[in-house]
Enzyme design. Structure first.
Site, PDB file in Angstrom:
ATOM      1  CD  GLU A  63      85.217 120.064 132.701  1.00  0.00           C
ATOM      2  OE1 GLU A  63      83.733 120.392 132.416  1.00  0.00           O
ATOM      3  OE2 GLU A  63      85.832 120.865 133.265  1.00  0.00           O
ATOM      4  CG  ASP A  69      87.362 126.713 132.526  1.00  0.00           C
ATOM      5  OD1 ASP A  69      86.858 127.108 131.460  1.00  0.00           O
ATOM      6  OD2 ASP A  69      86.871 126.157 133.585  1.00  0.00           O
ATOM      7  CD  GLU A 114      82.716 128.451 134.542  1.00  0.00           C
ATOM      8  OE1 GLU A 114      82.549 128.320 133.174  1.00  0.00           O
ATOM      9  OE2 GLU A 114      82.915 127.701 135.364  1.00  0.00           O
TER      10      GLU A 114
END
Ligand code: GCW
Length: 677
Positions: free
Chosen positions: A284, A363, A391
């Protein structure tokens, strides 16, 4: 605020008398830091539970007492346990035994004694008889770690419970009271390591390894040390350039290696028991060895060499993938990335390098298969990474008890060494005889008064620690422990909250992304439905829904070939449309909406049914919580109530957005004719 360490007063009655009679004094032998911590924890905890503060000396009047200490430092410990019994206690384990008029808590190390002290308090909270205690507890995992994703400006990446307790105004806070209280919580469930800054190490955090911040980092480390927790730092791979003034961060460059060695030496001058580095590289947009045409073994080994003289380790994350993908390219597959990058490097990592692998290949979605890296690198140390912070699982506005999800991951069979090669045995290091192994997880706490935003989200932090200590504990058992310590021993509260926790993952799954497909969330924020949000972005997390069908073809036959990364029958099961379990169908296959599931329903009808049920079950949570009014402390009750109302409303929103989307795409009506907007 006290969370599960409130040590709520025991109800007046026989058990309280019983507990009080055994705890007239706590006698500590030895001056090790963690023995002293254990002593004060026992004194405070017992005072709260029984209403009477214990004395420090053996009672002269023949009353009963608790004796604590290490085998090396305490006569009571040495006399109570035979040589053989002492030898059975691992480095951080403990024994507790009722012997004559004392209860002896003994460990091979002071840390073990501390864990034993917390264990005894847990037993008393749960009303266990103290007359004939005799137990041995050894942690199953060596590394039991927490990762903070906290930034120096006080924000927390993926934090849903306020700001950081570690940082404010571009500095490390001076008042570490809250950090100390956090250390207590972590130690009480057996955690022994923490990385205190975000794996995305930005400008100032890159300087944590320099004199500018080390004095303050050392204070934090001292706070954790009292609770047996080792401090780690997340580092920036480009630090030699950014703070060292070098022109390169090439791991094979002598000047770069030298620079890291000097940094390590300085860190250990400030923090003699520093744990090591946690590294996110080439991921990332973070820098890493790829910039210099080096691989991840080159990068990790360089840092490992710098830390080795001081006993430190490098924890290197495997969350490495290309985050720029073209939707026309049906061969590139993010799920494949970690395996493709790392398996060729098996055997090349130094012995103080540990790879940290996320539980799933993508993820932290609500539902993912297990990362095929588990079982695929027998010559490499590995830990499993979970995400406690929610998340993708409702961001602590929705209830989602994650322990059942983690249990499922840990029990997954990799077949790497035949039957019984479960992920938990890869993680603890026993399957391949590795020297390091364990758990890591992203924390879910912030400076909210109740630590986790949603009051019931505390159960995830508690459960993570207990599972890291012993992955064989049950989800229900952990929930029950947490509930009684947090809310007291009311039966109705126990039954209701336990039921709510146990069904919460399934409820959340049933109104969000169906059949393992994932990613139907608002890009970047990852909260709330946006079915095509990631479909039209380059992050490469597609579901390919069109008017005919949905799902990602990851088969060898016609897709990305990902299924071949699994071993034994897993590869065959996932390759086969018929054998893939329903809940992962769309993760592995692209199917028409009319495809019939094992449940007998079509995909489209499953989507409609589960959305309607999910929203209804979410409303059911509100009702259940409301039935506890008066039985739960009013401010906590109110906090919960607000959250459940939000969840109920947002679950309806999820239902409607997804149903409408799929109805419009497919043109196929709901068999039951319910309202679809
Ligand atoms: O889940 C993703 C998150 C990023 C995070 C990254 C990672 C810390 O969206 O916020 O960055 O994973 O695990 O590195």
């Amino acid at each position: 605020y006290g969370a599960w360490l409130n040590h709520l007063p025991l109800a007046e009655g026989a058990y309280r008398e019983h507990a009080a009679s055994w705890t007239k004094a706590v006698v500590a032998e030895g001056t090790e830091l963690c023995v002293l911590t254990a002593l004060s924890e026992l004194e405070d905890g017992i005072a709260k539970l029984t209403g009477k503060r214990p004395e420090k000396d053996i009672p002269q009047n023949g009353s009963r007492y608790i004796a604590i200490g290490t085998f090396a430092g305490s006569a009571a410990a040495k006399e109570t346990f035979s040589r053989e019994e002492q030898a059975e206690v691992a480095a951080e384990g403990f024994r507790i035994r009722t012997s004559g008029r004392s209860i002896v808590i003994a460990g091979a190390s002071a840390q073990g004694v501390l864990y034993g002290a917390f264990h005894l308090l847990r037993l008393i909270s749960s009303g266990a008889s103290l007359d004939e205690l005799n137990l041995l507890e050894n942690p199953v995992n060596g590394i039991r770690m927490i990762n903070q994703w906290d930034n120096i400006d006080g924000s927390i990446e993926r934090g849903y419970a306020g700001n950081s307790i570690f940082y404010a105004n571009d500095d490390i806070v001076d008042d570490l009271t809250r950090v100390r209280d956090y250390a207590r919580m972590l130690a009480s469930v057996g955690l022994n390591a923490i990385s205190i800054n975000n794996v995305n190490a930005h400008r100032y955090e890159t300087m944590f390894i320099t004199e500018r911040f080390l004095p303050k980092v050392a204070r934090v480390a001292e706070t954790f040390r009292k609770y047996g927790i080792k401090t780690f730092l997340s580092i920036n791979f480009a630090a030699p350039i950014e703070v060292g003034g070098l022109e390169t961060a090439d791991p094979l460059e002598a000047s770069v290696q030298e620079w890291w060695k000097e940094r390590a030496a300085e860190i250990y001058r400030y923090i003699p028991d520093f744990g090591g580095f946690l590294v996110k590289a080439d991921s990332e947009n973070r820098p890493g060895p790829f910039t210099y045409d080096r691989d991840h073994a080159d990068g990790a080994n360089m840092l490992a060499d710098a830390l080795r003289p001081f006993g430190g380790v490098v924890i290197w994350r495997c969350f490495v993938y290309n985050c720029k993908q073209d939707w026309r390219d049906r061969k590139t597959d993010r799920a494949r990335a970690a395996y493709d990058h790392f398996t060729p490097l098996d055997g090349r990592f130094k012995d103080n390098v540990i790879l940290q692998v996320k539980n799933g290949p993508m993820d932290f979605q609500v539902r993912e298969p297990l990362s095929p890296l588990f079982g695929a690198m027998p010559n490499t140390n590995m830990t499993i990474e979970f995400q406690i912070t929610q998340e993708y699982t409702g961001q602590q506005r929705h209830l989602c008890y994650l322990v059942p999800q983690w249990k499922e991951a840990l029990e997954f069979e990799t077949y790497a060494r035949g039957e019984g090669s479960t992920v938990k045995r890869v993680a603890d290091g026993t399957l391949f005889g590795r020297s390091y192994g364990g758990f890591a997880a992203v924390s879910n706490i912030g400076d909210d008064a109740n630590w986790t935003g949603h009051p019931l989200a505390q159960a995830n932090l508690y459960g993570y620690g207990r599972l890291a200590w012993n992955p064989d504990l049950t989800s229900e058992g952990i929930a029950a422990e947490w509930i009684t310590q947090t809310f007291g021993s009311n039966e109705q509260v126990l039954e209701t909250v336990s039921g709510m926790l146990m069904e919460s993952w399934s409820i959340y799954e049933s109104y969000t992304a169906p059949l393992g497909v994932g990613w139907m969330v608002t890009p970047h924020y990852h909260y709330g439905p946006d079915v095509d949000g990631y479909e039209y972005s380059k992050w490469g997390t597609y579901h390919f829904a069109d008017l005919h069908g949905i799902g990602v073809d990851r088969t060898v036959k016609s897709g990305t070939g990902y299924t071949a990364q699994y071993q034994g029958s897993n590869a065959e099961v996932y390759e086969s449309l018929e054998r893939t379990p329903d809940e992962l169908l769309l993760f592995f296959h692209h199917v028409p909406y009319t495809h019939v599931l094992k449940s007998g329903k079509t995909v489209i009808q499953h989507i409609y049914d589960t959305r309607f049920e999910g929203a209804e079950r979410a409303a059911g949570l509100t009702a259940k919580w409301n039935s506890l009014e008066g039985l739960i402390e009013p401010s906590i009750f109110e906090e919960g109530k607000q959250r459940f109302l939000i969840q109920e409303e947002h679950a309806q929103h999820w239902r409607d957005v997804l149903n409408t989307y799929f109805f419009r795409k497919s043109g196929l009506p709901d068999a039951l004719g319910r309202t679809i907007y």
